[in-house]
Design an enzyme around this catalytic site. Structure first.
Site, PDB file in Angstrom:
ATOM      1  N   SER A 162       0.910  -1.256   0.076  1.00 15.84           N
ATOM      2  CA  SER A 162      -0.090   0.036   0.038  1.00 15.84           C
ATOM      3  C   SER A 162       1.150   1.154  -0.026  1.00 15.84           C
ATOM      4  CB  SER A 162      -0.830  -0.070   1.222  1.00 15.84           C
ATOM      5  OG  SER A 162      -1.760   1.008   1.006  1.00 15.84           O
ATOM      6  N   ASP A 229     -15.663 -17.313 -13.092  1.00 12.76           N
ATOM      7  CA  ASP A 229     -14.795 -18.297 -12.133  1.00 12.76           C
ATOM      8  C   ASP A 229     -14.018 -19.110 -13.073  1.00 12.76           C
ATOM      9  OD1 ASP A 229     -13.467 -19.741 -10.602  1.00 12.76           O
ATOM     10  OD2 ASP A 229     -15.048 -20.261  -9.177  1.00 12.76           O
ATOM     11  N   ASP A 232     -10.316 -20.291 -15.888  1.00 16.37           N
ATOM     12  CA  ASP A 232      -8.983 -20.754 -15.855  1.00 16.37           C
ATOM     13  C   ASP A 232      -8.907 -22.197 -15.754  1.00 16.37           C
ATOM     14  OD1 ASP A 232     -10.158 -20.754 -13.382  1.00 16.37           O
ATOM     15  OD2 ASP A 232      -8.399 -19.955 -12.203  1.00 16.37           O
ATOM     16  N   VAL A 234     -10.576 -24.054 -13.397  1.00 15.57           N
ATOM     17  CA  VAL A 234     -11.037 -24.889 -12.069  1.00 15.57           C
ATOM     18  C   VAL A 234     -12.229 -23.717 -11.642  1.00 15.57           C
ATOM     19  CG1 VAL A 234      -9.304 -23.641 -10.996  1.00 15.57           C
ATOM     20  CG2 VAL A 234     -10.373 -25.469  -9.911  1.00 15.57           C
ATOM     21  N   ASP A 236     -13.078 -22.088  -8.289  1.00 13.80           N
ATOM     22  CA  ASP A 236     -12.640 -22.063  -6.836  1.00 13.80           C
ATOM     23  C   ASP A 236     -12.812 -20.982  -6.159  1.00 13.80           C
ATOM     24  OD1 ASP A 236     -11.326 -20.412  -8.514  1.00 13.80           O
ATOM     25  OD2 ASP A 236      -9.289 -21.351  -8.011  1.00 13.80           O
ATOM     26  N   VAL A 238     -12.550 -17.900  -7.482  1.00 14.94           N
ATOM     27  CA  VAL A 238     -11.718 -16.880  -7.802  1.00 14.94           C
ATOM     28  C   VAL A 238     -11.734 -16.490  -9.358  1.00 14.94           C
ATOM     29  CG1 VAL A 238      -9.229 -16.243  -7.980  1.00 14.94           C
ATOM     30  CG2 VAL A 238     -10.019 -17.634  -5.980  1.00 14.94           C
ATOM     31  N   ASP A 375      -8.290  -6.092  -5.225  1.00 13.81           N
ATOM     32  CA  ASP A 375      -8.000  -5.032  -4.558  1.00 13.81           C
ATOM     33  C   ASP A 375      -9.265  -4.164  -4.678  1.00 13.81           C
ATOM     34  OD1 ASP A 375      -7.190  -2.605  -3.333  1.00 13.81           O
ATOM     35  OD2 ASP A 375      -4.999  -3.157  -3.703  1.00 13.81           O
ATOM     36  N   HIS A 414      -6.833  -6.013  -0.812  1.00 15.88           N
ATOM     37  CA  HIS A 414      -5.635  -5.007  -0.636  1.00 15.88           C
ATOM     38  C   HIS A 414      -4.737  -5.378   0.302  1.00 15.88           C
ATOM     39  CE1 HIS A 414      -3.676  -1.051  -0.923  1.00 15.88           C
ATOM     40  NE2 HIS A 414      -3.821  -0.783   0.440  1.00 15.88           N
TER      41      HIS A 414
END
Length: 481
Positions: A162, A229, A232, A234, A236, A238, A375, A414
């Site tokens: 930061s 999601d 990629d 998978v 998960d 994310v 973030d 963040h």
């Protein structure tokens, strides 16, 4: 810098002090810096904590491991607007002589009022915060280290996230001789642009008359992650590359949540927040948060009104309007442009984003950047933009990667948090690069039992289809699609 009372011992052993911790109070500096205290902890390992006051008002600490020094020095960055000395003992417990400062003023890290006074801006305090405190802390920290161990550090590293990341880049740009390696996470560079942008979600909600409650934002986050999601390989929780996520929040209109049904106005708010601030004619002023990043930091609401992050409201109140009575509700999408332009014109140096790192390269410095793609405060697009500018200024990707590398962390908030995996030990990777010439091609990242490789920008990690999806070994870095 000559330091009185700091005689070196020719037969000093690595890691061993040549004098008592308490004797460091006798150190004298030509500029009037004083050692206000020096005492050992009762912990294991034992740490010698040395407190100093650098004229006029920079409070700093140097933490020195007693008997376990690894021969290295670490500058420790602060967060927000700083205002207190960061934790230096943690770094000392791992063997580093570590130093950090309050950046020249005492305040909560989210408090921006210290920069203002009724007679004008406190230019000396601002200069301390932006640059002077960093270099002074480094110089004094190394001098105290040399006095305690009888020898100077073999290598010096900066470690910050930061504002601490911004501080590291300030050192690379302005004091290239201070550090051999700099680790800068989620750097708060371009603050003259991202701090005004951090108020944009509140301005949008106020102007549209729709202060969206948190559970509606939660429903949007859940839906966008479900939609983007698996790209990629998978599922998960994310989003690997949120910049390419093309989710339309209007598809959620009519969805029932615990705090009401999502409306067309709610969807319009989400679109504007993701898009970021623009001029009335449509030109972009700065970036919005990426899809999948939490709305709670910048778009918080309570009792039918907005709750801006103090970092943004303080910036407008004290650095732009320069009026403690300033009411953020007076902001509109029209007059927002005026303040955004003022911020860049008046506070450009706060941006700390000079792409010319040739002096840092010339002394053999190494810079490792990383940024979470979820973030919720500082849009990672700004760091990516800066890296691309550095690449152009330094002669292209191949030449730049010889001394600067960027890694992005999908799903990480963040500096920490989120559903993604954050870098596990990026400082160790930087040390290998500086001391052994092993430039990192990936960074190991972890979140509980899940591990992932963070790929060298612009590559992205994809599941190879075999083995556990929680194991970094089963992911490969490939180009973005």
């Amino acid at each position: 810098m000559p330091v009185h009372g700091a005689s070196a011992a020719a037969n000093a052993s690595p890691g061993q002090p040549v004098r008592s911790c308490e004797s460091l109070t006798a150190l004298r500096f030509p500029d009037g810096t004083t050692v206000t205290s020096a005492s050992q902890t009762t912990t294991t390992p034992v740490i010698c904590n040395v407190e100093l006051l650098v004229p006029q008002n920079i409070h700093m600490r140097v933490s020195l491991p007693v008997g376990t020094w690894n021969g290295r020095f670490q500058g420790v960055g602060g967060g927000g607007f700083n205002g207190s000395v960061p934790d230096t003992e943690s770094a000392a417990k791992t063997g580093y002589a570590a130093a950090g400062s309050d950046s020249g003023h005492t305040a909560d890290s989210s408090d921006a009022s210290w920069a203002w006074s009724p007679t004008g801006m406190n230019s000396s305090l601002i200069n301390d915060f932006l640059s002077r405190a960093l270099h002074e802390t480094t110089v004094k920290g190394k001098a105290v280290t040399q006095a305690f161990y009888g020898q100077s550090p073999t290598y010096s590293y900066w470690n910050g996230c930061s504002n601490g990341g911004r501080e590291g880049l300030q050192e690379a740009q302005v004091q290239p001789h201070d550090y051999d390696g700099i680790l800068a996470g989620a750097p708060a560079i371009q603050a003259d642009r991202f701090l005004p942008a951090a108020m944009w979600p509140q301005v949008v909600m106020h102007e549209l008359g729709d202060f969206v409650p948190s559970c509606k934002f939660d429903a949007v986050d859940k839906a966008v992650i479900a939609a983007c999601d698996s790209r990629d390989g998978v599922t998960d929780g994310v989003i690997a590359d949120p910049r390419t996520c093309r989710f339309n929040p209007t598809s959620l209109v009519g969805t029932v949540t615990p705090c009401g049904t999502i409306t067309a106005e709610d969807a319009a708010v989400v679109k504007k927040i993701w898009d970021g601030p623009r001029r009335p004619e449509g030109r972009r002023l700065w970036y919005g948060i990426l899809p999948g990043a939490s709305f709670t930091r910048l778009a918080a609401t309570a009792n039918g009104d907005g709750v801006p992050t103090p970092l943004a409201s303080g910036w407008f109140t004290y650095w732009l309007a320069k009026d403690p009575s300033f009411d953020w509700h007076s902001l509109t999408t029209a007059n927002f442009t005026h303040y955004a332009d003022q911020s860049r014109q008046e506070w450009g140096p706060v941006g700390t984003d000079d792409p010319d790192l040739s002096a840092f390269r010339a002394v053999g410095g190494k810079l490792l950047l990383w940024h979470g793609l979820a973030d919720q405060l500082i849009p990672p697009q700004g760091t990516i933009r800066y890296y691309e500018r550095v690449t152009a200024a330094m002669g292209g990707r191949a030449k730049t990667e010889q001394f600067v590398r960027l890694f992005t962390a999908p799903g990480v908030g963040h500096c920490r948090g989120g559903s993604g995996a954050a870098p596990a030990d990026p400082l160790a990777a930087l040390v290998k690069w500086v001391e052994h010439g092993k430039a990192p091609t990936t960074l190991r990242a972890e979140n509980g039992s899940m591990s992932r490789p963070l790929c060298l920008w612009p590559a992205i990690a994809r599941y190879d289809g075999h083995g556990s999806t929680n194991d970094a070994a089963n992911f490969r870095c490939s180009s973005r699609r």
